[in-house]
Design an enzyme around this catalytic site. Sequence first.
Site, PDB file in Angstrom:
ATOM      1  N   LYS A 175      18.484 -58.872  40.381  1.00  0.00           N
ATOM      2  CA  LYS A 175      17.730 -57.630  40.428  1.00  0.00           C
ATOM      3  C   LYS A 175      17.952 -56.767  41.657  1.00  0.00           C
ATOM      4  O   LYS A 175      17.705 -55.569  41.629  1.00  0.00           O
ATOM      5  CB  LYS A 175      16.243 -57.950  40.281  1.00  0.00           C
ATOM      6  CG  LYS A 175      15.799 -59.133  41.147  1.00  0.00           C
ATOM      7  CD  LYS A 175      14.484 -59.704  40.682  1.00  0.00           C
ATOM      8  CE  LYS A 175      14.106 -60.973  41.414  1.00  0.00           C
ATOM      9  NZ  LYS A 175      14.831 -62.165  40.940  1.00  0.00           N
TER      10      LYS A 175
ATOM     11  N   TYR B 198      17.135 -73.158  41.979  1.00  0.00           N
ATOM     12  CA  TYR B 198      16.729 -72.573  40.697  1.00  0.00           C
ATOM     13  C   TYR B 198      17.772 -71.553  40.264  1.00  0.00           C
ATOM     14  O   TYR B 198      18.137 -70.654  41.033  1.00  0.00           O
ATOM     15  CB  TYR B 198      15.372 -71.895  40.856  1.00  0.00           C
ATOM     16  CG  TYR B 198      14.874 -71.196  39.606  1.00  0.00           C
ATOM     17  CD1 TYR B 198      14.465 -71.923  38.500  1.00  0.00           C
ATOM     18  CD2 TYR B 198      14.809 -69.807  39.542  1.00  0.00           C
ATOM     19  CE1 TYR B 198      13.997 -71.289  37.357  1.00  0.00           C
ATOM     20  CE2 TYR B 198      14.345 -69.164  38.410  1.00  0.00           C
ATOM     21  CZ  TYR B 198      13.945 -69.900  37.318  1.00  0.00           C
ATOM     22  OH  TYR B 198      13.492 -69.270  36.195  1.00  0.00           O
TER      23      TYR B 198
ATOM     24  N   ASP C  39      25.284 -68.837  43.274  1.00  0.00           N
ATOM     25  CA  ASP C  39      24.170 -68.082  42.713  1.00  0.00           C
ATOM     26  C   ASP C  39      23.549 -67.266  43.849  1.00  0.00           C
ATOM     27  O   ASP C  39      22.766 -67.776  44.641  1.00  0.00           O
ATOM     28  CB  ASP C  39      23.148 -69.039  42.105  1.00  0.00           C
ATOM     29  CG  ASP C  39      21.949 -68.318  41.493  1.00  0.00           C
ATOM     30  OD1 ASP C  39      21.798 -67.102  41.742  1.00  0.00           O
ATOM     31  OD2 ASP C  39      21.159 -68.970  40.796  1.00  0.00           O
TER      32      ASP C  39
END
Length: 401
Positions: free
Chosen positions: A238, A114, A210
């Site tokens: 984050k 994802y 990623d």
Amino acid sequence: MGGKPIFINEAHGATLTDVDGNIFYDFVNSWGPIINGHSCPEIIESVSQALMHGTSFGAPTSLEIELAELICKLVPSIAMLRMVSSGTEATMSAIRLARAYTKRDILVKFNGCYHGHADSLLVEAGSGVATLGIPGSPGVPADVAKLTISVEYNDVESLNDVLSRVGAEKVAAIIVEPVAGNMGLVLPEDGFLQALRRVCDNHGIVLIFDEVMSGFRVALGGAQARYAVTPDLTTLGKVIGGGLPVGAFGGRKDIMKMLAPSGSVYQAGTLSGNPLAMAAGISQLKLLEKRNPYPQFEELSNYWVGQMRKLAVRVSVPICAVACGSLLGLFFTNLSHVRNYRDAKTTNANLFKHFYLSMLDQGFYLAPSAFESNFLSTAHTKEMLDSFISAAENALTSLPK
């Protein structure tokens, strides 16, 4: 998962308290960024100090430079960096940059990985898409979706077949979660990431890691440090903001210099480099650098895996437990090793649902999906994991037959 969602009122250390006063051991940690525990005093103080000077300026601050320099020091593959406000923005922007740099259109990703909810990335995306049973790309124009090709994780042979079929000279980038965390936790097999590096070098393709989930979670320098593979571009999320909304992408200088204003590739965001997020991120990364909790994470996560495997044998429930750094994964499957999305989908989602709800009733907050990872923080202890195992035994012995 069914039932009623819990609404959180406050969090401290390794615990959450909901609006009804119920306390839970938290193994989600805001999906990753709370690595130093909730309400970390140093991070709270840094944000409080920054808040005294304002909340947003729409212009650069010295805090942005300080955090960028810190990230570049800890992740050597990143020579230049651009701040954004989310992991989705980071991956979307990195892909745009790779396409501009290579003058190619096709993106290759891996099933179950994802990379945010941008249109071209919701193809075999795992995470919530898998949890909710939603088709890979509803609402995405076919002409956009066809530019993304998704192949099986840990399968270099399939990747080479795809490149031969579509033409490697048409592929702009290969994007991968170096440690896949959004189909459950799936680790790269020996040589997989190294093979991706060679493929990209051979065909002039940009390799994007990623690390929104794995960054600073599996090692101080991320998965690329743990597995000694250097990507061309890296996306972060984050965790570099201590839980405040933030993301970043960076990498090779010759690629990053194509970004406006030094180049012609446009990217912008009003709250990118927000001073509160920058202050939290600086404090977060300095704490990780100073404390080096990674040996402790390895010890705790390996202990958890060992105890869960023993428990599975004791109660005769098919479980595959796996860990990497501070990431924990659990599959209800007869497979001893989950290597890709196809394997991950053999997990019994109904058994997981009963397990999840039972653990919640016993005061343990887990990721509410059979296709997500769980997280440790520096506030977690071996005693908490022992309590987890005890609760898990209660949950597993009450599963429907």
